[in-house]
Design a protein around this motif. Structure first.
Motif, PDB file in Angstrom:
ATOM      1  N   LEU A 118      -0.292  -1.166  -6.801  1.00 52.27           N
ATOM      2  CA  LEU A 118      -1.520  -1.328  -6.250  1.00 52.27           C
ATOM      3  C   LEU A 118      -2.444  -2.029  -8.081  1.00 52.27           C
ATOM      4  O   LEU A 118      -1.897  -1.420  -8.706  1.00 52.27           O
ATOM      5  N   ASP A 119      -3.364  -3.578  -7.904  1.00 57.10           N
ATOM      6  CA  ASP A 119      -3.566  -3.864  -9.326  1.00 57.10           C
ATOM      7  C   ASP A 119      -4.040  -2.641  -9.956  1.00 57.10           C
ATOM      8  O   ASP A 119      -5.069  -2.220  -9.410  1.00 57.10           O
ATOM      9  N   GLY A 140      -7.332  -0.935  -6.928  1.00 56.48           N
ATOM     10  CA  GLY A 140      -6.767   0.017  -5.904  1.00 56.48           C
ATOM     11  C   GLY A 140      -6.246  -0.958  -4.614  1.00 56.48           C
ATOM     12  O   GLY A 140      -5.153  -1.240  -3.456  1.00 56.48           O
ATOM     13  N   THR A 141      -6.960  -2.557  -4.969  1.00 57.26           N
ATOM     14  CA  THR A 141      -6.271  -3.791  -4.173  1.00 57.26           C
ATOM     15  C   THR A 141      -5.029  -3.637  -4.534  1.00 57.26           C
ATOM     16  O   THR A 141      -4.554  -4.023  -5.626  1.00 57.26           O
ATOM     17  N   PRO A 142      -3.850  -4.232  -3.472  1.00 61.03           N
ATOM     18  CA  PRO A 142      -2.538  -4.604  -3.329  1.00 61.03           C
ATOM     19  C   PRO A 142      -2.679  -5.768  -4.365  1.00 61.03           C
ATOM     20  O   PRO A 142      -2.989  -6.962  -4.267  1.00 61.03           O
ATOM     21  N   CYS A 202       2.015   2.085  -3.207  1.00 62.77           N
ATOM     22  CA  CYS A 202       1.625   2.063  -4.211  1.00 62.77           C
ATOM     23  C   CYS A 202       1.322   1.239  -5.429  1.00 62.77           C
ATOM     24  O   CYS A 202       1.735   1.279  -6.351  1.00 62.77           O
ATOM     25  N   HIS A 262       0.423  -1.127   0.106  1.00 63.97           N
ATOM     26  CA  HIS A 262       0.422  -0.510  -0.277  1.00 63.97           C
ATOM     27  C   HIS A 262       0.804   1.400  -0.071  1.00 63.97           C
ATOM     28  O   HIS A 262       0.880   2.371  -0.623  1.00 63.97           O
TER      29      HIS A 262
END
Length: 369
Positions: free
Chosen positions: A57-58, A73-75, A55, A52
């Motif tokens: 993120l998916d 925004g999911t890791p 950054c 996170h």
């Protein structure tokens, strides 16, 4: 590490029965699975926070399914956790002189690094469609495929010269054909690339890929135990592979890592495995299948991955490029089911059930020969 230390003490003194436990595959397999689970539980929260903050993120791809955008925004890159857990477990419980283990670890790391670079490229370009090019991936996968094929059919094959080029099929006791080094090497090369990408295609919903992976690797671990045991392999008419039992321990570590990862990857996912995980898993399953002479079992055992890959390729290569229209509403299979109005969690659980049934049928082939 513990395996080497324990054997050192056994050589030093015959009156240390506890250390003899490490020579039992079942004991090391159980401990390897527990070690991998504990590793995931200890480091996952810290890793998620780290991702996170960086950054990492998916980057969601356009699939035409509205619910997919809730995941933005999911890791990602959770495959690092899976690979780390398996490596940690094998450092402690594995026999690093075993060629079966070294080949499997090599496949996992090589394909994991390809996926890691792809994930990094997507994050930097802020697009799920802007990772490594398909050609670059295939070239890097092909390099390992060539090396691994040469190992399997060459003079240093862990399978031995009598088995290295023979092809077995489920439900039949004897090899159906000896393909020779060139044809069998080509077969291994294509099989490795196809299976690794099939898992990558399947990884599209929360928890979808990891549970079938647990089923597949668990079954292959049982096959490794049978084929690595002279008595069981003779009784069930399987080729005896003297050191293949080590793959039971490796498979157990993978199952443990998968169970731990599922804790965080189940809907709603706190982290995705990314290409780092999916390519590593696919490459590992392909390598183990080849080493155990169970390549032709994989279409049954990994039937879910096969169907996902075929629907995707038929849609893209035949439908869109040749015919000029879609053959399925959406591809791969899980997105087609979503398009038909089935909720994501129901799609995932139903496909888990299918994967579990296929695993049970595959287990039945141990005796039905």
């Amino acid at each position: 590490m513990i395996y080497e230390i324990a054997n050192f003490f056994i050589q030093m003194s015959e009156s240390l029965p506890f250390f003899r436990l490490v020579n039992y595959i079942t004991f090391r397999a159980i401990m390897a699975a527990l070690t991998a689970v504990i590793f995931i539980f200890l480091f996952s929260r810290h890793f998620i926070l780290f991702v996170h903050r960086r950054c990492l993120l998916d980057q969601v791809r356009e699939t035409g399914i509205d619910s997919a955008f809730d995941k933005r925004g999911t890791p990602t890159m959770g495959g690092v956790l899976i690979i780390g857990a398996v490596l940690c477990s094998m450092v402690i419980w594995g026999n690093w002189r075993n060629p079966f283990l070294l080949c499997s670890l090599g496949g996992m790391l090589w394909f994991g690094l390809i996926g890691f670079y792809d994930d990094i490229a997507k994050v930097r370009r802020k697009s799920g469609d802007s990772g490594m090019s398909e050609r670059s991936k295939l070239i890097l996968q092909g390099i390992f495929g060539l090396i691994f094929a040469w190992i399997c059919v060459g003079p240093y094959s862990p399978l031995g010269p009598e088995l290295s080029t023979k092809l077995y099929i489920p439900f039949y006791k004897h090899p159906i054909i000896d393909l020779g080094p060139y044809l069998y090497g080509l077969f291994i090369f294509l099989f490795l690339i196809f299976v690794s990408n099939a898992v990558n295609i399947t990884d599209g919903l929360d928890g979808l890929a990891i549970t079938p992976t647990i089923f597949v690797v668990g079954v292959l671990g049982i096959f490794a135990y049978v084929e690595g045991n002279k008595i069981y392999s003779a009784y069930l008419y399987y080729p005896y592979l003297r050191e293949a039992g080590e793959l039971t321990i490796f498979g157990a570590a993978f199952v443990g890592a998968g169970l731990g990862f599922l804790w965080y990857n189940a809907y709603p996912a706190q982290i995705f495995m990314g290409d780092t995980g999916s390519l590593a898993i696919g490459g590992t399953m392909a390598v183990i299948s080849v080493l155990l002479k169970q390549e032709m079992l994989f279409p049954l055992l990994g039937g879910l991955f096969i169907s996902e890959a075929f629907t995707s390729q038929i849609q893209d290569k035949i439908g869109v490029r040749w015919v000029g229209r879609r053959i399925f509403y959406r591809a791969p299979l899980h997105h087609d089911l979503q398009h038909r109005g089935i909720a994501e969690t129901k799609v995932v659980i139903r496909l888990w059930i299918v994967a579990g049934i296929l695993a049970l049928i595959s287990l039945a082939t141990l005796k039905l020969r």
